[in-house]
Design an enzyme around this catalytic site. Structure first.
Site, PDB file in Angstrom:
ATOM      1  N   GLU A 245       0.838  -1.202   0.000  1.00 50.91           N
ATOM      2  CA  GLU A 245       0.000   0.000   0.000  1.00 50.91           C
ATOM      3  C   GLU A 245       0.873   1.253   0.000  1.00 50.91           C
ATOM      4  OE1 GLU A 245      -3.306   2.137   2.956  1.00 50.91           O
ATOM      5  OE2 GLU A 245      -1.972   0.566   3.709  1.00 50.91           O
TER       6      GLU A 245
ATOM      7  N   LYS B 249      -9.567   1.482  -2.686  1.00 52.42           N
ATOM      8  CA  LYS B 249     -10.044   1.078  -1.369  1.00 52.42           C
ATOM      9  C   LYS B 249     -11.478   1.538  -1.147  1.00 52.42           C
ATOM     10  CE  LYS B 249      -8.503   1.062   3.454  1.00 52.42           C
ATOM     11  NZ  LYS B 249      -7.495   1.584   4.401  1.00 52.42           N
TER      12      LYS B 249
ATOM     13  N   CYS C   6      -5.112  -2.599   3.429  1.00 47.58           N
ATOM     14  CA  CYS C   6      -4.996  -2.312   4.860  1.00 47.58           C
ATOM     15  C   CYS C   6      -6.096  -3.018   5.649  1.00 47.58           C
ATOM     16  CB  CYS C   6      -4.991  -0.805   5.085  1.00 47.58           C
ATOM     17  SG  CYS C   6      -4.401  -0.323   6.722  1.00 47.58           S
TER      18      CYS C   6
END
Length: 504
Positions: free
Chosen positions: A262, A322, A372
């Protein structure tokens, strides 16, 4: 007061049942202590107070790493960061308080309270914690059993199903210890823990999914760029140099898939030097490999997305953005702009990606990407199966956990990722900046892992998998139905001695 202290100590023990300590039996024991204390209280309010004390012990340790991100990397002074961390722990503690109070209120009959009302209330409270206000299901009680017999239920009921089963086992133990069930009625209750534990162990032998196609060679690159350097002046140059040094294979090796974590490049992709952008595509072309890297995508109107970009020779670039953003870190809750402005939070106001994004098709695999803490949400992970023709063959989580240094957040994150592998019957790849970078098989076992805070790459051979587990088919629906049925049975059943006294 002694009961509150004991409940808080039980909550502390509960926190120690998760990674990195991994003691699933301690989770059951701590839950049983809370239930035994709460069940004997004269009112639902007092039971809820015990649940809150338990939650403070649980989350006071379990999310202590939040202080690191706020103070060490967000530059908040201790006098703000410490109360903010305590406030979050208190908010999360409200859910075990809700469970304990609701179980007490639902039934006055001791047996029904611990065997029906308690498991239902505990499970629904855990599910609500992962849902309300975008949800934070960190160290949900089922995660403690990633390595235990109850892990066998993960492909069927998911992590919340394990929460339910753990609460049933604790309830049965308390029913026997407190003699809520006596005589012949005690026999089936005594069998509940044995049957559930043995059943979970047997389920662990079932192969819900199967390998599909040839295995591929993957390389997961861990840049180990400290958070205070990553977004500072010179951070982009440092990231480019570090990752391009680690990406190439050694002589005699070939990687089919190379993954960077990320925000490997901590600026919008359009702000990356043109020669670096070209070098990324050139790398894929020259090495005949697929490459996935984390970056930010900026669209008109300063619409910024935390994204992963997939490249391979002679194919258009692919993208995942995301969907489930972190409050305060990636989006600003209403009324909290002042709090976020106090922190040093780069790119802290982002946009959500589309809810249904197809897996990336790279290196002959269909890869369901999440970023994440998205891998805490099993029901969102399985949305990648919404198109039967595009079912993923493997999972990939890309993270930057440098926000939390070398704290317990890292092994806790690994534990959640292992649960997602168990639920879906898919291998899981973890590519992170500072750790944990790992390869997990479809049974939730860590096959290979890099040390934390090390700049290195992890190579391994991984097969794609096909088939759908019951959890992929049903999601959380089945466990919510079971918990709801227990709730109704507890609420509609006889009210016990108190009800009979009122009737006479």
């Amino acid at each position: 007061m002694p009961a509150l202290v004991l409940a808080a100590l039980a909550g502390t023990a509960h926190a120690l049942s998760f990674a990195p300590w991994n003691v699933p039996a301690l989770q059951l024991a701590a839950l049983a202590v809370l239930l035994a204390l709460a069940a004997r209280q004269p009112s639902a309010l007092r039971a809820a107070r015990l649940g809150f004390a338990f939650g403070l012990g649980w989350f006071g340790i379990g999310i202590s790493w939040v202080f690191i991100s706020l103070h060490s990397h967000g530059d908040l002074p201790t006098w703000i960061a410490a109360p903010a961390t305590a406030a979050l722990a208190s908010l999360l503690a409200a859910f075990p308080a809700l469970a304990a109070g609701a179980a007490h209120r639902l039934s006055a009959d001791p047996a029904r309270r611990v065997l029906l009302a308690w498991p239902a209330s505990w499970t629904l409270a855990e599910w609500l914690r992962g849902t309300v206000l975008t949800g934070l299901p960190w160290i949900a009680s089922g995660y403690a059993h990633t390595d235990g017999p109850l892990a066998g239920y993960a492909p069927i009921l998911g992590v919340y199903g394990i929460c339910l089963i753990a609460a049933l086992i604790a309830g049965a133990a308390v029913a026997l210890a407190t003699r809520a069930c006596t005589g012949w009625a005690a026999l089936p209750v005594a069998l509940v823990p044995l049957v559930l534990l043995a059943g979970g162990q047997m389920l662990r032998t079932i192969e819900w999914t199967r390998p599909s196609g040839a295995a591929i060679q993957v390389k997961l690159v861990q840049g180990n760029i400290a958070q205070d350097l990553k977004f500072a002046d010179g951070g982009v140059e440092l990231s480019v140099n570090r990752y391009f040094a680690l990406m190439p294979d050694a002589a005699g090796q070939h990687s089919d898939l190379v993954v960077l974590p990320e925000s490997a490049f901590p600026v919008p992709l359009t702000d990356l030097p043109p020669e670096a952008r070209q070098a990324l595509q050139d790398f894929a072309d020259r090495h005949h490999a697929a490459l996935i890297f984390g970056t930010f995508i900026e669209e008109p109107g300063y619409q910024v997305y935390n994204s992963a970009v997939g490249l391979q020779p002679d194919r258009p670039a692919q993208r995942y953005s995301k969907r489930h953003l972190v409050p305060f870190g990636e989006f600003i809750p209403l009324g909290f702009r002042w709090f976020v402005d106090l922190m040093k939070m780069p790119i802290g106001d982002q946009q959500r990606g589309a809810p249904d994004q197809p897996p990336m098709q790279l290196a002959g695999q269909r890869i369901a990407v999440d970023i994440c803490f998205e891998d805490l949400f099993g029901d969102e992970i399985i949305s990648a199966w919404h198109d039967p023709a595009q079912q993923p063959t493997m999972l990939l989580n890309m993270s930057n956990l440098a926000w939390f240094d070398d704290s317990i957040a890292l092994p806790q994150h690994l534990q959640a990722s292992r649960m997602r592998a168990l639920e879906t019957g898919r291998p899981m790849l973890l590519a992170t900046n500072t750790g944990v970078t790992a390869i997990i098989d479809p049974r939730g076992r860590v096959l290979a892992q890099l040390p934390h805070n090390t700049a290195a790459s992890l190579r391994g051979q991984v097969s794609g998998y096909t088939g759908r587990t019951p959890y992929v088919r049903l999601g959380n629906g089945l466990v919510l139905l079971l918990a709801g049925a227990l709730l109704v049975a507890a609420a509609l059943g006889p009210r016990g001695a108190a009800a009979r006294d009122r009737a006479t």
